[in-house]
Design an enzyme around this catalytic site. Structure first.
Site, PDB file in Angstrom:
ATOM      1  N   SER A 215       5.571  -3.618  -1.248  1.00  0.00           N
ATOM      2  CA  SER A 215       5.907  -4.565  -0.241  1.00  0.00           C
ATOM      3  C   SER A 215       4.628  -6.453  -0.819  1.00  0.00           C
ATOM      4  CB  SER A 215       5.487  -5.171   1.633  1.00  0.00           C
ATOM      5  OG  SER A 215       5.728  -5.941   1.603  1.00  0.00           O
ATOM      6  N   TYR A 228       1.373  -4.145   8.810  1.00  0.00           N
ATOM      7  CA  TYR A 228       2.424  -3.609   8.446  1.00  0.00           C
ATOM      8  C   TYR A 228       1.821  -3.790   7.402  1.00  0.00           C
ATOM      9  CZ  TYR A 228       6.583  -3.606   4.971  1.00  0.00           C
ATOM     10  OH  TYR A 228       7.368  -2.906   3.939  1.00  0.00           O
TER      11      TYR A 228
END
Length: 362
Positions: A215, A228
């Site tokens: 990501s 995350y």
């Protein structure tokens, strides 16, 4: 009267743009002239260097990807994790359409999940749906055996492994429990490592590709997303180390770093955000509640609820780069499918001094 946060950020971005323009227009030529003088080259060449730097920048930012050849898809076998929904489901269908043989790992196959049922409805020997929870060793081992048994050409091994399975949540550090950190990392990081280690012998045999879904938040931090970010930073590190180890085997390891595709994947829902907020507030200590205050906490939850419908609504940019990673003869090491704003933010957060970057975006 204080400026709204968005207006302040806009002003800072404009000031940064003006500052960079002045630096490139005034200071860079003088710096290059001094450098050329020191190296014994004619100062006139400094202007040529500026043009060259600008030209390379334009090529890097504006030019489309150059053709790098393609590999035939016939007979190529790919395993994808997390095919119940989102990127995984879309990718499984897309690769099947291109001629790949797809093993689609679904968390909810044994409970008749909608994604698994949709893929099973293909009734095609090039689309095989597996029960696969990336957190359970036994299911991963069973998936390996299933793939081995169903390979038409076992000597060619596995061409592609796409570590797509992932989950996300939100919460400031002091409101995020250790169990939540472990839960997110168990899927995003340890699931990636667990599945990769299990299938790597087959990928090495096929001199294939390992594609890891990271990501942009694996390259830069973000408030309220630490659990995350931690997991995706780990995926980045794992991918980099594995890539260096796999050169000698002819295996390519590619990292995908998507921007904001929340609206496209539905990984967050407003109801889910609301429930998560309630749980965090209820589990927080009285001291923590008093220090942060309900108003601040409610504002953070409201921001996440607004975030649910944000970002790119079309998954094709991510699907296309994963396809390129699997089908190009010379895939890139990293792909950054994201809009221009987030791409610029990633460059600023990754390369500028943290004190400057934080003032622009935080």
């Amino acid at each position: 009267m204080a400026l709204p946060a968005c207006s302040l950020r806009t002003a800072l971005l404009v000031l940064l743009s003006l500052g960079l323009t002045l630096v490139l227009g005034l200071l860079l030529p003088e710096a290059l002239k001094l450098l050329f003088t020191f190296l014994g080259f004619p100062c006139d060449n400094a202007s040529h260097a500026i043009v060259l730097v600008y030209f390379m920048f334009i090529l890097f930012v504006a030019m489309p990807s150059l053709p790098r050849g393609t590999v035939p898809t016939e007979g190529k076998v790919v395993l994808i994790t997390g095919c119940d929904s989102g990127f995984g489901l879309a990718l499984a269908k897309h690769l099947h359409k291109l001629g790949f043989t797809v093993f689609a790992g679904c968390l909810l196959k044994d409970t008749s999940g909608e994604g698994a049922q949709e893929l099973e409805s293909f009734h095609c020997n090039r689309m095989k749906v597996l029960q696969l929870n990336v957190c359970i060793e036994q299911e991963v081992a069973q998936a390996v055996e299933t793939v081995k048994k169903n390979l038409k050409e076992p000597d060619k091994g596995l061409w592609g492994l796409v570590n797509n399975a992932g989950i996300s949540t939100f919460g400031e550090v002091e409101f995020t429990s250790l169990d939540t950190y472990k839960e997110i990392a168990e899927v995003n990081l340890w699931g990636t490592i667990r599945v990769t280690k299990a299938f790597l012998p087959l990928v090495r045999q096929g001199k294939g590709r390992v594609v890891c879904m990271a990501s942009m938040l694996g390259r830069m931090g973000n408030p309220s997303r630490s659990s995350y970010c931690v997991s995706k930073y780990g995926v980045e590190a794992f991918s980099d180390c594995l890539r260096q180890e796999m050169y000698r085997w002819g295996v390519k390891v590619i990292t995908i770093e998507p921007g904001n595709f929340v609206a496209a994947t539905g990984i967050f829902t407003k109801e889910g955000v609301e429930r998560r907020g309630q749980v965090m507030w209820e589990q927080a200590s009285e001291t923590l509640r008093n220090h942060y205050g309900k108003v601040h906490f409610s504002h953070q939850v409201a921001r996440m609820k607004a975030f649910v419908s944000s970002g790119v609504k079309d998954m094709s940019p991510v699907i296309n780069v994963i396809t390129d990673a699997l089908s190009s003869k010379y895939p890139y090491t990293r792909y950054n499918p994201m809009d221009t704003y987030l791409w610029i933010k990633l460059q600023i957060m990754s390369h500028l001094p943290a004190a400057i970057a934080d003032r622009i975006y935080i």
